[in-house]
Design an enzyme around this catalytic site. Structure first.
Site, PDB file in Angstrom:
ATOM      1  N   LYS A  49      -5.727  -6.323  -2.618  1.00  0.00           N
ATOM      2  CA  LYS A  49      -6.303  -5.261  -1.782  1.00  0.00           C
ATOM      3  C   LYS A  49      -7.827  -5.245  -1.902  1.00  0.00           C
ATOM      4  O   LYS A  49      -8.541  -5.089  -0.919  1.00  0.00           O
ATOM      5  CB  LYS A  49      -5.738  -3.887  -2.181  1.00  0.00           C
ATOM      6  CG  LYS A  49      -4.252  -3.740  -1.923  1.00  0.00           C
ATOM      7  CD  LYS A  49      -3.906  -3.914  -0.462  1.00  0.00           C
ATOM      8  CE  LYS A  49      -2.441  -4.222  -0.265  1.00  0.00           C
ATOM      9  NZ  LYS A  49      -2.114  -4.730   1.060  1.00  0.00           N
ATOM     10  N   ARG A  62       8.705   1.800   3.382  1.00  0.00           N
ATOM     11  CA  ARG A  62       9.313   1.016   4.455  1.00  0.00           C
ATOM     12  C   ARG A  62      10.087  -0.160   3.881  1.00  0.00           C
ATOM     13  O   ARG A  62       9.948  -0.501   2.707  1.00  0.00           O
ATOM     14  CB  ARG A  62       8.239   0.480   5.402  1.00  0.00           C
ATOM     15  CG  ARG A  62       7.174  -0.364   4.694  1.00  0.00           C
ATOM     16  CD  ARG A  62       6.435  -1.263   5.661  1.00  0.00           C
ATOM     17  NE  ARG A  62       5.254  -1.897   5.089  1.00  0.00           N
ATOM     18  CZ  ARG A  62       5.259  -2.950   4.271  1.00  0.00           C
ATOM     19  NH1 ARG A  62       6.412  -3.497   3.873  1.00  0.00           N
ATOM     20  NH2 ARG A  62       4.135  -3.462   3.818  1.00  0.00           N
ATOM     21  N   HIS A  97      -2.420   2.267   7.849  1.00  0.00           N
ATOM     22  CA  HIS A  97      -1.813   1.309   6.911  1.00  0.00           C
ATOM     23  C   HIS A  97      -2.651   1.201   5.632  1.00  0.00           C
ATOM     24  O   HIS A  97      -3.826   1.565   5.623  1.00  0.00           O
ATOM     25  CB  HIS A  97      -1.751  -0.076   7.541  1.00  0.00           C
ATOM     26  CG  HIS A  97      -0.976  -0.141   8.808  1.00  0.00           C
ATOM     27  ND1 HIS A  97       0.367  -0.434   8.844  1.00  0.00           N
ATOM     28  CD2 HIS A  97      -1.344   0.057  10.093  1.00  0.00           C
ATOM     29  CE1 HIS A  97       0.790  -0.430  10.097  1.00  0.00           C
ATOM     30  NE2 HIS A  97      -0.218  -0.132  10.886  1.00  0.00           N
ATOM     31  N   ASP A  98      -2.062   0.598   4.612  1.00  0.00           N
ATOM     32  CA  ASP A  98      -2.768   0.433   3.340  1.00  0.00           C
ATOM     33  C   ASP A  98      -4.066  -0.368   3.499  1.00  0.00           C
ATOM     34  O   ASP A  98      -5.116   0.013   2.983  1.00  0.00           O
ATOM     35  CB  ASP A  98      -1.868  -0.207   2.268  1.00  0.00           C
ATOM     36  CG  ASP A  98      -1.189  -1.492   2.723  1.00  0.00           C
ATOM     37  OD1 ASP A  98      -1.240  -1.822   3.932  1.00  0.00           O
ATOM     38  OD2 ASP A  98      -0.586  -2.183   1.873  1.00  0.00           O
ATOM     39  N   ARG A 143      -1.376   6.737   4.802  1.00  0.00           N
ATOM     40  CA  ARG A 143      -0.553   5.553   5.029  1.00  0.00           C
ATOM     41  C   ARG A 143       0.823   6.033   5.474  1.00  0.00           C
ATOM     42  O   ARG A 143       1.240   7.147   5.150  1.00  0.00           O
ATOM     43  CB  ARG A 143      -0.432   4.751   3.734  1.00  0.00           C
ATOM     44  CG  ARG A 143       0.270   3.420   3.932  1.00  0.00           C
ATOM     45  CD  ARG A 143       0.484   2.672   2.621  1.00  0.00           C
ATOM     46  NE  ARG A 143       1.126   1.386   2.875  1.00  0.00           N
ATOM     47  CZ  ARG A 143       1.708   0.641   1.943  1.00  0.00           C
ATOM     48  NH1 ARG A 143       1.731   1.051   0.691  1.00  0.00           N
ATOM     49  NH2 ARG A 143       2.272  -0.502   2.253  1.00  0.00           N
ATOM     50  N   HIS A 144       1.532   5.165   6.179  1.00  0.00           N
ATOM     51  CA  HIS A 144       2.927   5.473   6.509  1.00  0.00           C
ATOM     52  C   HIS A 144       3.752   5.579   5.227  1.00  0.00           C
ATOM     53  O   HIS A 144       3.334   5.116   4.162  1.00  0.00           O
ATOM     54  CB  HIS A 144       3.502   4.400   7.430  1.00  0.00           C
ATOM     55  CG  HIS A 144       3.382   3.023   6.850  1.00  0.00           C
ATOM     56  ND1 HIS A 144       4.168   2.591   5.814  1.00  0.00           N
ATOM     57  CD2 HIS A 144       2.511   2.017   7.104  1.00  0.00           C
ATOM     58  CE1 HIS A 144       3.815   1.368   5.482  1.00  0.00           C
ATOM     59  NE2 HIS A 144       2.801   0.985   6.240  1.00  0.00           N
ATOM     60  N   GLN A 183       0.892  -1.461  -4.004  1.00  0.00           N
ATOM     61  CA  GLN A 183       1.036  -0.714  -2.744  1.00  0.00           C
ATOM     62  C   GLN A 183       2.484  -0.415  -2.411  1.00  0.00           C
ATOM     63  O   GLN A 183       2.760   0.276  -1.443  1.00  0.00           O
ATOM     64  CB  GLN A 183       0.349  -1.473  -1.597  1.00  0.00           C
ATOM     65  CG  GLN A 183       0.981  -2.800  -1.221  1.00  0.00           C
ATOM     66  CD  GLN A 183       0.521  -3.958  -2.105  1.00  0.00           C
ATOM     67  OE1 GLN A 183      -0.009  -3.773  -3.198  1.00  0.00           O
ATOM     68  NE2 GLN A 183       0.739  -5.177  -1.638  1.00  0.00           N
TER      69      GLN A 183
END
Ligand code: NAG
Ligand code: NAG
Ligand code: NAG
Ligand code: NAG
Ligand code: NAG
Length: 503
Positions: A337, A117, A397-398, A113-114, A84
């Site tokens: 995940k 980061r 989000h993921d 997703r964003h 991810q």
């Protein structure tokens, strides 16, 4: 240098934006534009032009491996295996992803997703402590490891990096172009989880979308004015939010909260020990454990996505590990995940049900029917949940996206990943953390009307890969008729296993 401008200025396909194109954007004034204004005010336009020409070739060189169309292609032998923490890239599609001949798009939803980061705050503290421990303990650094002596953790925490912002601008540009037939006529309805990096991702995406619209020169009616409205939904644990999990007790803190980490622990014991041994051999007296070794691996993607502009050359952390070890790392993240938020967790798919029920409402134009985590107040109001729009954009989000993919039945054909034996994404129905939920990941749900077919057709793409859904009679294009698609969502329509949450 503002990378959007540099992207738009580069190459022949996109010519420069008119200088006043963004004049209506109060917060869209970028460093580049601000700087340029000062220079204009000083009357040194010529210098600006010369300066631009001088740096243009350099910029196009450093940016060409991270494009709106293909995503991050720098050093892809390893950068596509960072779980991810991989930056978004176009995933190979077995089915042609272009809109089939004779079909006209009628609807598109992006769930994104964003962008890239910094590490989350807890992980940032762990990385910082690890680096300090190494400095304290190690007197002799092996060849290739010397850089660690002078390395301090300086990545900050939680926020988008400049590359992450740019990824989202690029995603907005790409979405506009893919769905141009709709996007040139109507603005998207936008929602985001109310956390800094998610809302900023939504803002950056709308900026890319809007710039593409302005450049396109069409005049949608009503003409959207920038910035676009974004509905930010709180991410606090007591809030009903289909873009962020948190309500389901058994999942958050009960028996289903540790399935992902349990699966990862098994595979960690399989793949990490030789890596740990090598690190210890080169970092005498550091006495690292397997989790430390993986933390040092994490610093490769995190230091990469912190670089501006995106890296043609990778930071030194990356060279400490082999391509084969990156494949194992990817699998390790995939297990986390899958068993943490996906189909491997008895309550994973249930966390995505609220979003799927909202999606069904949008696809059919009927009110939301959901008794999980959606908010009836928001969804009962046309201002906060409009029906009948052609374009929707949601930012999340993921982990939440994994749950939504699971609720949709994407990757149903993958089977349960083995905790001891690695398998690549091509052998797992396209599933890997890197293929599904990289930084700036995007799921498209599109609906189309095709010549000679009465019913509209639906299909789903994950990072540009068409994913055939189970149980709705997919055709060669990966599509299902809308009615069968809705029927096939029985799990979501029955509220998943929401009752287990509080049992
Ligand atoms: C890293 O931190 C140490 C201790 O705070 C400091 O002495 C050193 O100069 C820093 N190194 C760099 C490269 O900034
Ligand atoms: C992304 O959005 C943030 C918040 O609106 C803004 O400060 C930043 O300049 C944007 N970045 C880009 C590349 O547009
Ligand atoms: C639902 O949304 C409304 C309107 O934003 C808000 O006031 C309320 O607190 C939300 N309820 C829950 C349970 O999240
Ligand atoms: C992997 O580990 C998880 C967590 O213990 C477990 O639930 C799952 O059944 C395991 N997978 C397989 C294929 O054994
Ligand atoms: C929030 O979700 C719960 C189910 O967990 C539901 O009982 C409640 O009615 C929802 N609140 C709103 C405002 O939709």
């Amino acid at each position: 240098m503002d990378a959007v401008s540099s992207f738009f200025r580069r190459g022949s396909r996109y010519s420069p934006l008119p200088t006043n194109a963004l004049a209506e954007q109060p917060e869209g004034e970028t460093r580049y534009r601000r700087r340029r204004r000062v220079k204009l005010a000083a009357g040194v336009l010529i210098l600006v032009v010369v300066g631009y020409l001088a740096t243009a070739s350099l910029r196009s060189e450093t940016r060409e491996c991270d494009t709106p169309e293909q995503g991050f292609q720098c050093n892809n032998a390893v950068s596509h295996s960072w779980g991810q923490y991989s930056p978004y890239f176009t995933v190979p599609s077995v089915i042609d992803a272009s809109v089939p001949e004779g079909c006209e798009l009628t609807f598109a939803q992006i769930l994104s997703r964003h962008g890239a980061r910094a590490p989350t705050i807890n992980r940032a503290a762990e990385y910082d402590a690890l680096v300090r421990r190494i400095h304290h303990a190690v007197t002799k650094y092996g060849p290739g490891y010397e850089f660690l002596r002078a390395y301090n953790y300086t990545l900050g925490a939680d926020d988008l990096t400049p590359m992450g912002e740019q990824q989202m601008v690029n995603s907005g540009v790409k979405f506009y172009h893919r769905y141009r037939s709709l996007a040139s006529k109507t603005a998207p309805f936008v929602r985001a989880g109310d956390q800094g990096r998610v809302v900023n991702s939504a803002r950056n995406w709308t900026r890319g979308f809007h710039e593409a619209l302005v450049r396109d020169g069409t005049s949608p009616s009503p003409k959207p004015s920038f910035p676009y409205a974004i509905l930010a939904i709180p991410e606090t644990p007591e809030t009903n939010n289909t873009l962020h999990h948190g309500l389901c007790t058994a999942f958050e803190s009960g028996p289903y909260s540790a399935v992902g980490s349990a699966a990862q622990a098994v595979f960690r014991a399989v793949f990490a020990p030789p890596i740990t041994a090598r690190l210890n051999a080169n970092l005498g007296d550091a006495n690292l454990g397997d989790t430390d070794a993986i933390a040092l691996m994490d610093l490769c993607p995190f230091t990469t996505v912190a670089l501006t502009p995106p890296a043609g050359k990778l930071p030194p952390f990356c060279a400490l590990f082999t391509p084969d070890e990156w494949h194992s790392y990817d699998y390790y993240q995939s297990l986390g995940k899958w068993y943490g938020f996906g189909r491997g967790n008895p309550l994973g798919p249930t966390q995505g049900v609220g979003f799927v029920n909202e999606l069904l409402a949008r696809l059919t134009g009927e009110p939301v029917r959901d008794a999980t985590c959606s908010n009836a107040t928001l969804n009962g109001d046309a201002a906060t949940f409009p029906l009948g729009r052609a374009l929707y954009a949601d930012f999340s989000h993921d982990n939440d996206m994994m749950a939504v993919l699971a609720a949709l039945g994407v990757y149903a054909a993958a089977g349960m990943p083995d905790n001891t034996t690695r398998r690549g994404p091509a052998e797992s129905a396209g599933f890997a953390a890197s293929w599904a939920v990289p930084f700036a990941a995007r799921v498209y749900v599109e609906k189309m009307r095709c010549r000679g077919v009465d019913e509209e057709m639906v299909r789903v793409l994950v990072n540009d890969r068409v994913v055939g859904l189970p149980g709705c009679g997919v055709d060669v294009w990966g599509r299902c008729a809308l009615g069968r698609f809705v029927e096939s969502m029985a799990f979501a329509r029955g509220n998943g296993r929401w009752d287990w949450c509080f049992a």
